[in-house]
Write an enzyme that holds these catalytic residues in place. Sequence first.
Site, PDB file in Angstrom:
ATOM      1  N   ASP A  29      27.461  29.644  22.675  1.00 25.92           N
ATOM      2  CA  ASP A  29      27.270  29.432  24.111  1.00 25.92           C
ATOM      3  C   ASP A  29      26.512  30.590  24.738  1.00 25.92           C
ATOM      4  O   ASP A  29      26.918  31.749  24.618  1.00 25.92           O
ATOM      5  CB  ASP A  29      28.635  29.281  24.798  1.00 25.92           C
ATOM      6  CG  ASP A  29      28.514  29.048  26.299  1.00 25.92           C
ATOM      7  OD1 ASP A  29      28.579  27.876  26.706  1.00 25.92           O
ATOM      8  OD2 ASP A  29      28.347  30.038  27.047  1.00 25.92           O
TER       9      ASP A  29
ATOM     10  N   LYS B 200      22.561  27.197  29.967  1.00 26.46           N
ATOM     11  CA  LYS B 200      22.837  26.792  31.348  1.00 26.46           C
ATOM     12  C   LYS B 200      21.656  27.139  32.249  1.00 26.46           C
ATOM     13  O   LYS B 200      21.008  28.171  32.053  1.00 26.46           O
ATOM     14  CB  LYS B 200      24.101  27.511  31.864  1.00 26.46           C
ATOM     15  CG  LYS B 200      25.278  27.480  30.902  1.00 26.46           C
ATOM     16  CD  LYS B 200      26.444  28.317  31.413  1.00 26.46           C
ATOM     17  CE  LYS B 200      27.493  28.516  30.322  1.00 26.46           C
ATOM     18  NZ  LYS B 200      27.108  29.565  29.351  1.00 26.46           N
TER      19      LYS B 200
ATOM     20  N   HIS C 153      25.019  25.912  35.938  1.00 27.12           N
ATOM     21  CA  HIS C 153      25.876  27.086  35.823  1.00 27.12           C
ATOM     22  C   HIS C 153      26.875  27.225  36.977  1.00 27.12           C
ATOM     23  O   HIS C 153      28.037  27.578  36.759  1.00 27.12           O
ATOM     24  CB  HIS C 153      25.012  28.350  35.734  1.00 27.12           C
ATOM     25  CG  HIS C 153      25.656  29.472  34.998  1.00 27.12           C
ATOM     26  ND1 HIS C 153      24.955  30.369  34.220  1.00 27.12           N
ATOM     27  CD2 HIS C 153      26.956  29.860  34.908  1.00 27.12           C
ATOM     28  CE1 HIS C 153      25.787  31.246  33.694  1.00 27.12           C
ATOM     29  NE2 HIS C 153      27.011  30.964  34.109  1.00 27.12           N
TER      30      HIS C 153
END
Length: 279
Positions: free
Chosen positions: A48, A82, A115
């Site tokens: 991530d 993101k 985000h």
Amino acid sequence: MKNLQDTTILNNGVKMPWFGIGVFKVEEGPELVNAVKTAIKHGYRCVDTAAIYGNEEGVGQGIHEGIEVAEISREELFVTSKVWNSDLGYESTLAAYETSLQKLGLEYLDLYLIHWPVDGKYKEAWRALETLYKEGRVKAIGVSNFQIHHLEDLMNDAEIKPVINQVEYHPRLTQKALQEFCREHDIQLEAWSPLMQGQLLDNPVLKDIASKYHKSAAQIILRWDLQNGVVTIPKSTKEHRIIENASVFDFTLTKDEMDRIDQLNQNHRVGPDPDHIDF
């Protein structure tokens, strides 16, 4: 959940590992590249990152080196990034996605998230994510830091429901109402800052439970996440910690222990309040 490769099935049928590595605040450089590569070497299949972290190039290098070391294919990994607040908007989100792909050196992302729920901007960004998804450019789309009212507002107009809501989640911030809402709407909750940036590691309740299982307080928290049905992505750059964080599949917390951890909740955030975003 028996091992690092175990997955949850998202509401669009895509499989996502329950456990992964996060790289928030890890700067570009050899430490970052090695952390990602090391995680993949030790069985992690979920990575991530985010545009605002400023480290997508290093993450991409770590992914490519990790794939080579672990002798796996790109398709065996689940990679998330993101779109940042300043890029929220239809065309700007599409452009941001291309930039992230280029920096990561990848042909697609498994998951792309908004985000933060910046008022007046996230719906146009969501339209862009829907376009990327419909075109097959991304395997799944979701959001991060959305509260219940943000999710309700988004889904009023959305064609595609988010698969993920990645939020601050730890024993001091259990977000039970949000978790229940996401469960009811088949939106998978994912935890960022699951260890509360290290602030819980000396907590006596967690240390007491940890002693029973010969585990660390961090491992108890991460196991609590998993047993609550929450995908979790702890950050670490040290190999021994990367291995330790993932060593949470050989024990199960009792209901009483889960309840004791739940009772640590104080609705306390270490990150920003999603209802008061000024960045």
